[in-house]
Motif scaffolding. Structure first.
Motif, PDB file in Angstrom:
ATOM      1  N   MET A 134      -3.298   1.224  20.555  1.00 49.25           N
ATOM      2  CA  MET A 134      -2.373   0.658  19.556  1.00 49.25           C
ATOM      3  C   MET A 134      -2.957   0.305  18.218  1.00 49.25           C
ATOM      4  SD  MET A 134       0.617   0.599  20.081  1.00 49.25           S
ATOM      5  CE  MET A 134       2.236   0.199  19.198  1.00 49.25           C
ATOM      6  N   THR A 135      -4.441   0.007  18.407  1.00 45.45           N
ATOM      7  CA  THR A 135      -5.104  -0.330  17.237  1.00 45.45           C
ATOM      8  C   THR A 135      -5.438   0.889  16.344  1.00 45.45           C
ATOM      9  OG1 THR A 135      -6.939  -0.193  18.601  1.00 45.45           O
ATOM     10  CG2 THR A 135      -6.540  -2.318  18.030  1.00 45.45           C
ATOM     11  N   GLY A 136      -5.451   2.206  17.354  1.00 42.19           N
ATOM     12  CA  GLY A 136      -5.613   3.549  16.560  1.00 42.19           C
ATOM     13  C   GLY A 136      -4.265   3.515  15.859  1.00 42.19           C
ATOM     14  N   GLU A 137      -3.204   3.384  16.142  1.00 45.80           N
ATOM     15  CA  GLU A 137      -1.898   3.686  15.445  1.00 45.80           C
ATOM     16  C   GLU A 137      -1.779   2.671  14.216  1.00 45.80           C
ATOM     17  OE1 GLU A 137       1.344   3.789  17.960  1.00 45.80           O
ATOM     18  OE2 GLU A 137       1.052   5.272  19.045  1.00 45.80           O
ATOM     19  N   VAL A 138      -2.209   1.520  14.283  1.00 43.76           N
ATOM     20  CA  VAL A 138      -2.256   0.808  13.205  1.00 43.76           C
ATOM     21  C   VAL A 138      -3.145   1.014  12.348  1.00 43.76           C
ATOM     22  CG1 VAL A 138      -2.638  -1.906  12.552  1.00 43.76           C
ATOM     23  CG2 VAL A 138      -1.736  -1.558  14.596  1.00 43.76           C
ATOM     24  N   ARG A 139      -4.101   1.605  12.726  1.00 45.16           N
ATOM     25  CA  ARG A 139      -5.222   2.018  11.617  1.00 45.16           C
ATOM     26  C   ARG A 139      -4.832   3.148  10.733  1.00 45.16           C
ATOM     27  NH1 ARG A 139     -11.016   4.132  13.339  1.00 45.16           N
ATOM     28  NH2 ARG A 139      -9.565   6.058  13.633  1.00 45.16           N
ATOM     29  N   SER A 140      -3.992   4.278  11.392  1.00 47.57           N
ATOM     30  CA  SER A 140      -3.619   5.346  10.871  1.00 47.57           C
ATOM     31  C   SER A 140      -2.519   5.079   9.763  1.00 47.57           C
ATOM     32  CB  SER A 140      -3.395   6.577  11.687  1.00 47.57           C
ATOM     33  OG  SER A 140      -2.422   6.059  12.717  1.00 47.57           O
ATOM     34  N   LEU A 141      -1.834   4.107  10.253  1.00 48.81           N
ATOM     35  CA  LEU A 141      -0.529   3.755   9.295  1.00 48.81           C
ATOM     36  C   LEU A 141      -1.463   2.986   8.159  1.00 48.81           C
ATOM     37  CD1 LEU A 141       2.309   2.166  11.678  1.00 48.81           C
ATOM     38  CD2 LEU A 141       2.171   4.086  10.283  1.00 48.81           C
ATOM     39  N   LEU A 142      -2.351   2.183   8.397  1.00 50.92           N
ATOM     40  CA  LEU A 142      -2.801   1.479   7.202  1.00 50.92           C
ATOM     41  C   LEU A 142      -3.588   2.322   6.298  1.00 50.92           C
ATOM     42  CD1 LEU A 142      -4.455  -1.833   8.672  1.00 50.92           C
ATOM     43  CD2 LEU A 142      -3.167  -1.423   6.767  1.00 50.92           C
ATOM     44  N   ILE A 143      -4.207   3.553   6.877  1.00 50.30           N
ATOM     45  CA  ILE A 143      -4.894   4.354   6.095  1.00 50.30           C
ATOM     46  C   ILE A 143      -3.855   5.125   5.000  1.00 50.30           C
ATOM     47  CG2 ILE A 143      -6.140   6.683   5.953  1.00 50.30           C
ATOM     48  CD1 ILE A 143      -7.755   5.762   8.295  1.00 50.30           C
ATOM     49  N   GLY A 144      -2.601   5.401   5.865  1.00 51.40           N
ATOM     50  CA  GLY A 144      -1.459   6.034   5.137  1.00 51.40           C
ATOM     51  C   GLY A 144      -1.084   5.265   3.894  1.00 51.40           C
ATOM     52  N   ALA A 145      -1.123   3.908   4.393  1.00 50.82           N
ATOM     53  CA  ALA A 145      -0.470   3.068   3.060  1.00 50.82           C
ATOM     54  C   ALA A 145      -1.293   2.963   1.991  1.00 50.82           C
ATOM     55  CB  ALA A 145      -0.086   1.572   3.890  1.00 50.82           C
ATOM     56  N   VAL A 146      -2.541   2.867   2.285  1.00 55.23           N
ATOM     57  CA  VAL A 146      -3.611   2.810   1.175  1.00 55.23           C
ATOM     58  C   VAL A 146      -3.573   4.199   0.445  1.00 55.23           C
ATOM     59  CG1 VAL A 146      -6.080   2.788   0.675  1.00 55.23           C
ATOM     60  CG2 VAL A 146      -5.224   1.531   2.480  1.00 55.23           C
ATOM     61  N   CYS A 147      -3.496   5.361   1.038  1.00 57.71           N
ATOM     62  CA  CYS A 147      -3.314   6.513   0.463  1.00 57.71           C
ATOM     63  C   CYS A 147      -2.148   6.547  -0.656  1.00 57.71           C
ATOM     64  CB  CYS A 147      -3.226   7.855   1.319  1.00 57.71           C
ATOM     65  SG  CYS A 147      -4.565   7.921   2.229  1.00 57.71           S
ATOM     66  N   VAL A 148      -0.931   6.056  -0.060  1.00 55.72           N
ATOM     67  CA  VAL A 148       0.194   6.138  -0.806  1.00 55.72           C
ATOM     68  C   VAL A 148       0.099   5.360  -1.910  1.00 55.72           C
ATOM     69  CG1 VAL A 148       2.928   5.289  -0.775  1.00 55.72           C
ATOM     70  CG2 VAL A 148       1.776   6.662   1.118  1.00 55.72           C
ATOM     71  N   ALA A 149      -0.701   4.238  -1.857  1.00 57.11           N
ATOM     72  CA  ALA A 149      -0.827   3.022  -2.747  1.00 57.11           C
ATOM     73  C   ALA A 149      -1.703   3.640  -3.970  1.00 57.11           C
ATOM     74  CB  ALA A 149      -1.394   1.903  -2.228  1.00 57.11           C
ATOM     75  N   LEU A 150      -2.568   4.443  -3.660  1.00 57.19           N
ATOM     76  CA  LEU A 150      -3.612   5.120  -4.433  1.00 57.19           C
ATOM     77  C   LEU A 150      -2.894   6.090  -5.276  1.00 57.19           C
ATOM     78  CD1 LEU A 150      -6.911   5.507  -2.468  1.00 57.19           C
ATOM     79  CD2 LEU A 150      -6.354   4.178  -4.670  1.00 57.19           C
ATOM     80  N   ALA A 151      -1.910   6.941  -4.689  1.00 53.80           N
ATOM     81  CA  ALA A 151      -1.443   8.095  -5.206  1.00 53.80           C
ATOM     82  C   ALA A 151      -0.428   7.644  -6.208  1.00 53.80           C
ATOM     83  CB  ALA A 151      -0.596   8.998  -4.133  1.00 53.80           C
ATOM     84  N   ALA A 152       0.347   6.224  -5.920  1.00 54.76           N
ATOM     85  CA  ALA A 152       1.454   5.718  -6.557  1.00 54.76           C
ATOM     86  C   ALA A 152       0.638   5.368  -8.021  1.00 54.76           C
ATOM     87  CB  ALA A 152       2.156   4.611  -5.957  1.00 54.76           C
TER      88      ALA A 152
END
Lengths: 307, 287, 243
Positions: free
Chosen positions: A1-19
């Motif tokens: 489950m932590t792996g899933e949370v981590r990949s979601l977090l990485i995704g969110a950071v990428c979206v924020a950077l791209a934004a």
């Protein structure tokens, strides 16, 4: 489950950077980022279907064109809002993808490729014919207040939705079914997977996303005609970028889109007569030298350093 | 009547195109999406030799044949054999060959655009001729005649020569062909080369009555594929019937509705075939 | 055993490929918990019968009922869900997946559908059962031939099918593997599973089958216990040739 949370977090950071990109730059580099974002959404969505199934779809251009053209017709001729037409376009493209899928996806991959190969061109011919004979051949105007930054953010939202969709698919029965189909379709059928339905659903999702992207891009051109939006070239670019990055990871196409968009841009500016030749060489390079894309290369390197 | 005759004449050339592709897909098992570019290359050669040296296209057909044969043989040996070796199964080979031949197709288009970016316009045997009350251009009739002759030679070669027999054996079952001592690799290369040669020859013929440009190859690839699928892969009789049907339907749509809709008409036929007869007009259900 | 309810009822099925009649008006039944053997010379239509039951291709005519439910017009995946699981004459595994996922595939989509941890623990039990307890996470392509056959068997069992079709599951095994294989199927039969076997290995037929049907040229030529059909003169002449 932590792996899933981590990949979601990485995704969110990428979206924020791209934004944040439009705050850092505007003008030329923003327009390049916009193009890249468009291809990220298109190629990633393409790979969700074509990666596991190995069915090469060349329909992106057709769905993209439907998006752009319907927005233009709706706004120009029928006074509808951009948002409504974007929605209509996505629904139409999804249904069309469903019909095409039902007709071709129960057969071998070759028939599917051939069918999608001329699809954009055929729809363009049909649309031009209808427009010239029944609607009067006027150009269509898409007038909105959107700036490049707005369009960029909308594309980012679509790209993020594609990633989320892919992430969800990967954890669902549907994704597992797709993986099995890609391995051995006969086995898939005999363990109880509705192979046709699985493929059609995924193919419909590519139609949906491509039409959304086409609709969002339309305001950028302001003036739309069928020749502009139904571009067969776009279908090939989507395929190349996805394959270059690698289709067996969700983030693979991303790795292909970014460098390819830059090179493509450079070639279009400096040696515009060589774009076709370059497209061909890119295909050959991928098939002969990097069949698993950049992701495959990275994984091989990591393998070697571990061993 | 007009439609019947023009359609038949167009269909004659389509038969040739489809025969070329059939050899490449049915025997060498390569879905060659650069096939259309071979046609355009032939057309370019016909145009260019006529414009620069006033060489009759009818002579060009025979000049270009050995070159196209050698070129396609090399392409098969150098570029496609590695893919055949690498592929674990037919599906993988299909994907790889589709992508590789797309690459080749774009490379060829790119080269041709830089050689001659405009239309291949020239006038050859353009005088009108009347048959059965229908006026057709002489060049169409001559092209049809040549297509019939070339097709007939090909048919005789396939059915009455040792090499042709081997080609047909590989097309039916490569594994068994190997058992009776046929060198499958060699025969596949031969079939691929002959297929490409026939396509290039058809291209020269087409250039006498249709104005082409460097990027139009993909349309021919589409049409050839539709014909091959409609006729049934490897089925020459089916391909002939399918080519004539396509030629007639296209001519009918172009004259009765709009020339811009010929591709849409071809698609409609394709869709009907996929829905009702995916194994081809005369095909049996696959075992 | 022989007085159980009828599970599978095959009535007058035929299959034509073009002009070739592969199965011609064949009828037979399988009772609950029975092991039925289908034997016959090469090319007699045995595998075609298996393919027809599992829906690999449609019947030309006839009816196949599983506990009263008509399977004849269903596609392969619906038949699988209805409770027919099979292995293939030439072993078919999912090369890109691990041993575990190969079996989970059967558990997730089969007759009784499970998901996530439930599917995995079920798959784990079955892998232990077929003797692959130590190979759960190996890539399936690294396995030996008999182990791949075990994976296939576990995958077929994973959906808790009503009936199991084993198409020459024992073919290609060496004598000691054959012994293990026969024991494995025997233990499945003791569990009360219903099985149809297509086999050439006569020892396996004698040991495992409660009843046999003999097929030649797509038609039924004999039916009965293994011992009786194997000594039937019609059967012997079918195998050895008539005149």
């Amino acid at each position: 489950m932590t792996g899933e949370v981590r990949s979601l977090l990485i995704g969110a950071v990428c979206v924020a950077l791209a934004a944040a990109v439009p705050y850092v730059t505007d003008g030329y580099w923003l327009s390049i980022a916009l193009t890249a974002m468009m291809y990220i959404a298109l190629s990633t969505s393409w790979a969700l279907f074509s990666g596991p199934t190995h069915y090469i779809s060349l329909a992106s251009g057709a769905f993209f064109g439907i998006g752009g053209y319907l927005v233009a017709t709706g706004m120009s001729d029928y006074n509808q809002s951009f948002w409504l037409m974007m929605f209509v376009a996505a629904v139409v493209a999804t249904l069309l993808a469903g019909l095409i899928g039902l007709a071709t996806l129960r057969l071998s991959g070759v028939y599917f490729v051939i069918f999608t190969l001329g699809l954009a061109e055929m729809i363009r011919n049909l649309v031009s014919w209808v427009q010239n004979n029944f609607l009067g051949s006027r150009g269509l105007y898409v007038l909105t207040d959107f700036t490049d930054a707005h369009i960029y953010w909308m594309l980012l939202a679509v790209a993020a939705a594609v990633f989320l969709f892919g992430w969800f698919i990967d954890r669902s029965r549907l994704g597992f079914a797709l993986k099995i189909i890609g391995n051995e379709e006969t086995v898939a059928r005999h363990v109880g997977i509705n192979t046709a339905w699985t493929k059609v659903v995924l193919f419909m999702s590519t139609g949906f996303f491509a039409a959304l992207v086409g609709a969002i891009i339309a305001p950028r051109y302001s003036y739309i005609e069928p020749n502009l939006v139904f571009s067969p070239e776009l279908s090939f670019l989507v395929v190349i970028m996805a394959l270059l990055g690698g289709t067996h990871r969700l983030w693979g196409p991303l790795l292909g889109v970014i460098p390819f968009t830059l090179i493509w841009e450079a070639i279009s500016i400096w040696v515009p007569n060589f774009t076709t030749l370059f497209l061909g060489l890119a295909f050959l390079t991928i098939v002969y030298f990097i069949p698993n894309g950049f992701v495959g290369l990275l994984e091989k390197l990591r393998h070697r350093s571990v061993a | 009547m007009d439609i019947l005759i023009s359609g038949l004449l167009l269909g004659g050339t389509y038969v040739l195109i489809a025969m070329g592709l059939n050899l490449q897909y049915g025997v060498a098992r390569i879905m060659n999406l650069a096939n259309g570019e071979m046609i355009v290359l032939g057309a370019l050669a016909g145009f260019w030799l006529y414009m620069t040296a006033t060489i009759s296209p009818l002579l060009t057909i025979f000049l270009i044949a050995p070159i196209a044969f050698a070129g396609n043989w090399l392409v098969y040996r150098l570029l496609l054999v590695p893919l055949v070796r690498r592929a674990g199964n037919q599906g993988q080979l299909e994907v790889d060959s589709i992508l590789a031949t797309f690459g080749m197709s774009f490379v060829l288009v790119g080269i041709m655009v830089s050689l001659h970016g405009e239309y291949f316009t020239y006038s050859f045997l353009a005088s009108p001729l009347s048959i059965l009350g229908t006026t057709v251009a002489l060049n169409r009739l001559v092209a049809f005649g040549f297509a019939v002759v070339i097709g007939l030679i090909l048919y005789l070669w396939l059915n009455h020569s040792r090499a042709g027999m081997a080609v047909r054996a590989v097309s039916v079952d490569p594994a068994s062909a190997r058992l009776v001592g046929i060198d499958v690799g060699k025969v596949s290369a031969l079939a691929f080369a002959v297929g490409g040669m026939v396509s290039a020859m058809a291209g020269v013929l087409i250039s006498t009555f249709i104005t082409l440009d460097a990027s139009v190859g993909v349309i021919f690839t589409m049409k050839a594929l539709i014909i091959v699928i409609m006729g049934g892969v490897g089925d020459i009789r089916g391909a002939i019937v399918a080519a004539v049907i396509l030629g007639m339907v296209e001519t009918a749509v172009a004259t009765l509705i709009d020339p811009g809709l010929t591709l849409a008409a071809a698609y409609l036929i394709f869709l009907l075939v996929l829905l009702f007869k995916p194994q081809g007009l005369f095909g049996r259900a696959p075992v | 055993m022989s007085n159980g309810r009828t599970l599978l009822d095959v009535q007058n099925i035929s299959k034509k490929f073009g002009g070739l009649v592969a199965v011609n008006g064949l009828s037979f039944t399988v009772k609950e918990q029975e092991v039925l053997g289908i034997i016959g010379p090469n090319g007699s239509g045995k595998t075609t019968v298996m393919n027809l039951i599992s829906g690999a291709f449609p019947l030309s005519s006839g009816s196949i009922r599983l506990m009263g439910r008509e399977l004849a017009d269903l596609s392969a995946h619906r038949i699988a869900r209805a409770g027919v699981a099979r292995t293939f004459q030439l072993v078919r595994i999912l090369p890109g997946l691990s041993v575990m996922d190969n079996v989970v595939a059967g558990a997730v989509f089969g007759h009784r559908r499970r998901w996530r941890t439930e599917a995995e623990s079920h798959a784990r039990d079955l892998l232990d059962r077929v003797g692959l307890g130590d190979k759960h996470y190996q890539p399936v392509s690294a396995l030996t031939y008999i182990d791949q056959k075990r994976v296939e068997l576990a995958r077929a069992l994973a959906g808790d099918p009503q009936i199991l079709l084993l198409d020459e599951w024992l073919a290609g095994l060496n004598p000691s593997e054959l012994h293990t294989g026969i024991e494995l199927i025997e233990s499945l039969s003791r569990e009360g599973r219903t099985i149809i076997l297509v086999e050439h290995v006569m020892d396996a037929i004698r040991t495992l089958c409660h009843r046999c049907i003999v097929v030649n040229s797509g038609q039924l030529i004999a039916e009965g216990t293994p011992a009786s059909v194997l000594s039937d003169p019609t059967v012997i002449s079918a195998y050895l040739g008539d005149d």
